[in-house]
Structures are given as structure tokens and as C-alpha cells.
Design an enzyme around this catalytic site. Sequence first.
Site, PDB file in Angstrom:
ATOM      1  CD1 TRP A  99      -2.250  -2.070   1.937  1.00  8.85           C
ATOM      2  CD2 TRP A  99      -3.008  -1.167   0.040  1.00  8.85           C
ATOM      3  NE1 TRP A  99      -3.302  -2.836   1.496  1.00  8.85           N
ATOM      4  CE2 TRP A  99      -3.782  -2.310   0.343  1.00  8.85           C
ATOM      5  CE3 TRP A  99      -3.301  -0.437  -1.118  1.00  8.85           C
ATOM      6  CZ2 TRP A  99      -4.841  -2.731  -0.465  1.00  8.85           C
ATOM      7  CZ3 TRP A  99      -4.354  -0.868  -1.928  1.00  8.85           C
ATOM      8  CH2 TRP A  99      -5.106  -1.994  -1.604  1.00  8.85           C
ATOM      9  CG  ASP A 166      -3.045   4.185   4.242  1.00 10.05           C
ATOM     10  OD1 ASP A 166      -4.094   4.025   4.892  1.00 10.05           O
ATOM     11  OD2 ASP A 166      -2.764   3.513   3.227  1.00 10.05           O
ATOM     12  CE  LYS A 190      -8.566  -2.655   4.268  1.00  7.64           C
ATOM     13  NZ  LYS A 190      -7.746  -1.870   3.346  1.00  7.64           N
TER      14      LYS A 190
HETATM   15  C1  LIG Z   1      -7.133  -1.503   2.250  1.00  8.64           C
HETATM   16  C2  LIG Z   1      -6.056  -0.524   2.300  1.00  8.64           C
HETATM   17  C3  LIG Z   1      -5.923   0.483   1.318  1.00  8.64           C
HETATM   18  C4  LIG Z   1      -6.826   0.571   0.108  1.00  8.64           C
HETATM   19  O1  LIG Z   1      -8.064   1.013   0.431  1.00  8.64           O
HETATM   20  P1  LIG Z   1      -9.172   1.285  -0.711  1.00  8.64           P
HETATM   21  O2  LIG Z   1     -10.244   1.948   0.066  1.00  8.64           O
HETATM   22  O3  LIG Z   1      -9.540  -0.044  -1.271  1.00  8.64           O
HETATM   23  O4  LIG Z   1      -8.577   2.156  -1.747  1.00  8.64           O
HETATM   24  C5  LIG Z   1      -4.901   1.388   1.470  1.00  8.64           C
HETATM   25  N1  LIG Z   1      -4.053   1.342   2.523  1.00  8.64           N
HETATM   26  C6  LIG Z   1      -4.146   0.383   3.467  1.00  8.64           C
HETATM   27  C7  LIG Z   1      -3.191   0.380   4.608  1.00  8.64           C
HETATM   28  C8  LIG Z   1      -5.153  -0.575   3.387  1.00  8.64           C
HETATM   29  O5  LIG Z   1      -5.259  -1.516   4.333  1.00  8.64           O
END
Ligand SMILES: *Cc1c(COP(=O)(O)O)cnc(C)c1O
Length: 356
Positions: A99, A166, A190
Site C-alpha cells: 500500500w 494512511d 476495515k
Molecule cells: C485496504 C487498504 C488500502 C486501500 O483502500 P481502498 O479503500 O480499497 O482504496 C490502502 N491502505 C491500506 C493500509 C489498506 O489496508
Amino acid sequence: MKKYNFNAGPCVLPKAATESAIEAIRDFDNSGIGILEISHRSPGWERIMKETAALWHELLHIPENYKVLFLGGGASAEFFMVPANLMNKKAAYLQTGVWAKKAIKEAKFYGEVEVVASSEDKNYSYVPQDYAIPADADYFHITTNNTIYGTEIHKDIDSPVPVVADMSSDIMSRPVDVSKYGLIYGGAQKNVGPAGVAFVIIREDLLGKVDRKLQSMVDYRLHIENGSMFNTPPVFSIFVMHETLKWLKSLGGVEAIHQINKEKAAALYAEIDRNKLFVGTAAKEDRSIMNVCFVMSEAYKDKEADFLEYAKGRGMVGIKGHRSVGGFRASIYNACPREAVDALIACMKDFEKLNS
Ligand SMILES: *Cc1c(COP(=O)(O)O)cnc(C)c1O
């Protein structure tokens, strides 16, 4: 059979949130109209938008000079929104997984990216500690929880430049000092709701400093001015987020869930370390309390498919590891009950007995 949901995202939601979502689809706010059919300009909806932002401020103790946005496009859209809004010349990134790597790729469209350290050499099984953050960078980007590899940065970082994080997969799982960040973002699916909405927490004074012109939808300032309703917001996803945060508040908030999360993770890691069939893949000091990754130990390598099958027969859902790590991953987000973790532990113990 009772199912235990360990999916990595989208994933388990609090029952209270899904129940009220079902009711709201029938009738939102006693309006006689369902949530999927209301106008996003109706007073009932404006109240939900305000309350959702207020819940974020309350639960994460977000200071007044920060704004919370709810946007479409997922965390992946923030990979380019962040550099578009914040990077003039150069940004620094910590590469702790795929990511982070994707965020780096998008940032390169806007300027120079300095990767201060990477753990790619060991398949992202640890978080690099030795690196210097360049003082001339516009920001320093980190991924606090590496969903695929089960590593996590547990402490707020000291940095000479604003930290952008993030926090897709550990937001609201533990207390963070928001004042130590310039911007925090993530996908909701999540820990704070269903797919379809991303959250962005921004220190407002960081905006408006780049030289480039921004398209309307890319400009955070426009979304702030319009209270995340510059265009039609993802109404249903935000509603379920609202209900998820209400549930978290009723449990005692982030501090209370952090205690529960630590206990769940400790119990599962203790079993991985005790059970001779399994080994953890992440460096111990960097182990995530949200995504627990493990594989069969060397002597039992050929049992992987058997264990997956056995666990499935016991109601375990979503424990297959990401293809880049293999083995197993149990995602034990806020809404994953202790009971599910205990059921997985019992399953691991019984599988060990069957195989020795
Ligand atoms: C799942 C995830 C993403 C991507 O998220 P989307 O909403 O599908 O774009 C980005 N960073 C991390 C750390 C993730 O776990």
C-alpha cells in the site's frame, strides 16, 4: 454453523450497526422513506453528517483546527489527493508494504519522492527504524498498519515536517495524538464502516500552499467548504459509519477498545508462539494488533491446506493469508469479538492434537 469473520476488508461490522442499517433502509429517521431514497439535502441527513464528524472529533480527540472529510474513491484516491494538495517539490515516504508502494507511485506524478527506508528486502515483515526525515520535504508519509503483512507502527512519530498517515486498517483501534499529524486518511471498510467512503482528517492551515491548480474534486478546501457535500456523498456508507462510531462510543471509545484489542491480539500471538505447528511472520516488536499473520512451521509445511480446510469446517472465514505472504491472516478489527479469537485459538489447539 456459527461463522467467525476474519476478513481483511471489507470485514465484520458491529451487529448494532448492521441492524440499524437494515431498519434505515426500510425507514430513515421516521421519515417514511428509506435511507437509500432520501435526499442528501434533507434535514435528517444533514444531522447525520454533522453527528458523524462530531463523533470523529470526540472519539479521536481531534483538535478544532483539524477538519474531517468523508469522500469517495477509497484510500487509493487519497494516494494522489495528498500529494496534489500538499506537495510542492518533494515528499518523503516510508515504504513498509504494497500500500505504501502504491502511494509512492501516485506521489511521483507531483514531484520528487524520497523513500527514506524500505523493508521490501524481507518481504515487509518489519518496520524500518533507522532513517532520517529530510527537513526540506513538504511532508513525511507513513502507513501505520500494514494490513497484508501484519506490522504496525505503534507510536506517533516525531518529525520535522508534517506527518501524513494512511491509517486505513488501524484507525480507531488505539489512541493517537492527532496533533502530531498533518493529515490522516484511510478507507472506512476495515474499522469504521462499510466500503464506499474514505475519511480524511486535515490540519487546515496546511492547505492552499501548492502552486499547481487543482480540479474541484481534487481540492480538499472545496470539500471542507461544502462539508463533504460538494457532490453527492456516499450516503449509505456514511450512515453505517455513523452507527459504527455510535457503537464504539457506547463501548467506552477508542481507549476502551484498545484494551480489548490488545488482549485479543496477545491471546492469539501467544497461541502462535506456543503451538509447534505455527510461526508468526512479522517481527515481534512490530506485530499488528489488527492483522495477525502466521504460517505453518517448517516441519508442518505440508499441512497448510489441511488446516485451512479444518478451520473452515469450524466456521472460520477469511483466514487465508494474502498471496504475497502465504499461510494465514486473522484480521481482528474492533468489531471482531473476543469469542471469535477464542474460537480460532481452540481450532489451532485441536489441530495440533490431531497432528501429533
Ligand atoms: C485496504 C487498504 C488500502 C486501500 O483502500 P481502498 O479503500 O480499497 O482504496 C490502502 N491502505 C491500506 C493500509 C489498506 O489496508
